[in-house]
Enzyme design. Structure first.
Site, PDB file in Angstrom:
ATOM      1  N   LYS A  53       0.839  -1.207   0.000  1.00 54.37           N
ATOM      2  CA  LYS A  53       0.000   0.000   0.000  1.00 54.37           C
ATOM      3  C   LYS A  53       0.874   1.257   0.000  1.00 54.37           C
ATOM      4  O   LYS A  53       0.546   2.247  -0.647  1.00 54.37           O
ATOM      5  CB  LYS A  53      -0.939  -0.015   1.220  1.00 54.37           C
ATOM      6  CG  LYS A  53      -2.057  -1.056   1.090  1.00 54.37           C
ATOM      7  CD  LYS A  53      -2.796  -1.296   2.407  1.00 54.37           C
ATOM      8  CE  LYS A  53      -3.808  -2.427   2.270  1.00 54.37           C
ATOM      9  NZ  LYS A  53      -4.410  -2.812   3.561  1.00 54.37           N
ATOM     10  N   GLN A  97      -4.156  -1.651  10.081  1.00 54.71           N
ATOM     11  CA  GLN A  97      -4.153  -2.927   9.356  1.00 54.71           C
ATOM     12  C   GLN A  97      -4.710  -4.061  10.235  1.00 54.71           C
ATOM     13  O   GLN A  97      -4.243  -4.290  11.340  1.00 54.71           O
ATOM     14  CB  GLN A  97      -2.712  -3.260   8.917  1.00 54.71           C
ATOM     15  CG  GLN A  97      -2.595  -4.518   8.076  1.00 54.71           C
ATOM     16  CD  GLN A  97      -3.303  -4.423   6.735  1.00 54.71           C
ATOM     17  OE1 GLN A  97      -3.154  -3.452   6.003  1.00 54.71           O
ATOM     18  NE2 GLN A  97      -4.105  -5.429   6.409  1.00 54.71           N
ATOM     19  N   ASP A 120     -10.881   3.034   5.352  1.00 53.50           N
ATOM     20  CA  ASP A 120     -11.201   1.602   5.323  1.00 53.50           C
ATOM     21  C   ASP A 120     -12.711   1.378   5.362  1.00 53.50           C
ATOM     22  O   ASP A 120     -13.189   0.295   5.030  1.00 53.50           O
ATOM     23  CB  ASP A 120     -10.573   0.933   6.557  1.00 53.50           C
ATOM     24  CG  ASP A 120      -9.515  -0.075   6.166  1.00 53.50           C
ATOM     25  OD1 ASP A 120      -9.447  -0.441   4.989  1.00 53.50           O
ATOM     26  OD2 ASP A 120      -8.755  -0.491   7.067  1.00 53.50           O
TER      27      ASP A 120
END
Ligand code: NDP
Length: 293
Positions: A53, A97, A120
Site C-alpha cells: 500500500k 491494518q 477503510d
C-alpha cells in the site's frame, strides 16, 4: 473457457486516473495527500500488505507514514495514537491494518478513527452511511473493489442473483449492502458457516463471490453455467518449489470452475490489487474533502 479478469490491469488504470487527478490539482500552496498506516506486530501478511500500500501511494503521489506498534500494545496506547492522527491536520486518511492481536478490539479501534479519515470504511459511522445509501460514505475497500471489477467487466447486476459466501464486516456485510443498493439492484443472498444447502444456493448465482478463507470451498458443481465468479480468498498453502515456501490460492477451485463460468478473478491478481486501488481512491477523496473545503 471463461474470461480471466485482470485485476492488476483494472487497478493500474485506476491508479493512473488518480495520479492525473492529483497532478491536475497540484499547486505550490497545496500540500500533498497523506495516509497514515498503523501496524500492530509483525504478522508477515500485514507487513506485506502495508508495504504494498505504501509503494502504490508513492507511485500515485500520496505521502504515507508508517506507525509500527509492538504486538503487546494496550488498547489505550493504540487509542492514543489514533487520537493524535485524528487531530493531525496534515493526515487525511488512517488505516489500521487488520487483523489485530486478539487482546485488542477491532470494533473499538475502527470506531475510534474519525469518520472523515476512515478510508477503510469499517467504522459504525461509515457502515451506517453505506446502509443509508449516502454518497459520502467511505465504502470498505475490498467490497468497493469487487463492485468496480464487476462494473468495469460489463457484468449485468440489475435483477440478477448475487450470492456472497462470508458475512464479515470487512467483506461480506458491506458487499451485500453494495450489491443490493439502488442502481446496482442485485438480489442478494449472504451465506456463512451455518448456511444449509450452500451448494444449491450457489448454483443459482449469476454472480458468485467467495470470501471465506478456505481453499477449494467453491467447486464446479456449485457454479451455474455462465456465472461470474469473484474469488476474494487469500490462502497460503505450503509449496516446496517456491522460495517463500508457500503459494497463494483463493477459495475457488479455479481449474475446475474456469471452464464452466463466463468470467472469473484469479488469485493472485484479481481482487487483491483492487482493494489497494480503492484505498487510494478513498484517500484522494478524503484529501479533497480536507483541502477543498
Ligand atoms: P472472516 O474469517 O472474517 O469471514 C469468513 C466468512 O466465511 C465467515 O462469515 C464464515 O462464516 C464463512 N465461512 C467459513 N467457513 C465456511 C464454510 N465452510 N461455508 C460457508 N461459509 C463459511 O474472513 P474475511 O471476510 O476477513 O476474509 C475472507 C477471505 O478473504 C480471507 O481469505 C481473506 O484473506 C480474504 N481477503 C482478501 C482481501 C483481498 O484484498 N483480496 C481483503 C480481505 C480479505 P461464520 O460467520 O459463520 O463464521
Amino acid at each position: 473457457m471463461a474470461e480471466i479478469i485482470d485485476g492488476n490491469a483494472i487497478a493500474k488504470s485506476l491508479h493512473e486516473e488518480l495520479r492525473s487527478e492529483l497532478l491536475a490539482m497540484g499547486s505550490a500552496d497545496l500540500r500533498k495527500p497523506c495516509v497514515a498506516f498503523v501496524r500492530v506486530g509483525e504478522n508477515p501478511a500485514s507487513v506485506s500488505y502495508v508495504s504494498k500500500k505504501q509503494k502504490v501511494s508513492a507511485e500515485i503521489g500520496i505521502e504515507s507514514r508508517l506507525h509500527v506498534l509492538p504486538e503487546s500494545v494496550s488498547q489505550p496506547e493504540l487509542n492514543s495514537l489514533i487520537d493524535s492522527l485524528n487531530a493531525d491536520d496534515n493526515v487525511d486518511a488512517i488505516l489500521v491494518q487488520a487483523p489485530l492481536p486478539p487482546h485488542l478490539s477491532e470494533r473499538d479501534t475502527f470506531n475510534r478513527v474519525r469518520p472523515d479519515k476512515d478510508v477503510d470504511g469499517f467504522s459504525a459511522a461509515n457502515l451506517g452511511l453505506l446502509c443509508q445509501e449516502d454518497a459520502s460514505a467511505f465504502v470498505a475497500c475490498t467490497p468497493a473493489g469487487i463492485l468496480e471489477i464487476i462494473k468495469r467487466s460489463g457484468v449485468e447486476t440489475r435483477g440478477k442473483n448475487a450470492v456472497v459466501i462470508g458475512r464479515s464486516i470487512i467483506v461480506g456485510k458491506p458487499l451485500g449492502l453494495l450489491l443490493m443498493r439502488k442502481g446496482v439492484d442485485a438480489t442478494v443472498s449472504i451465506c456463512h458457516s451455518r448456511t444449509e444447502n450452500l451448494r444449491e444456493i450457489c448454483a443459482r448465482a449469476d454472480i458468485l463471490i467467495a470470501a471465506v478463507g478456505r481453499p477449494m470451498t467453491v467447486s464446479a458443481d456449485m457454479v451455474k453455467e455462465g456465472a461470474c465468479v469473484i474469488d476474494v480468498g487469500i490462502n497460503r498453502v505450503p509449496c516446496a518449489e517456491k522460495k517463500s515456501g508457500y503459494r497463494l490460492v483463493g477459495d475457488v477451485d479455479f481449474d475446475g470452475v474456469v471452464s464452466k463460468c463466463s468470467k472469473i478473478t484469479p488469485v493472485p491478481g484479481g481482487v487483491g490489487p483492487m482493494t489497494v486501488a480503492m484505498l487510494m481512491k478513498n484517500t484522494v477523496a478524503a484529501y479533497k474533502r480536507h483541502v477543498l473545503k
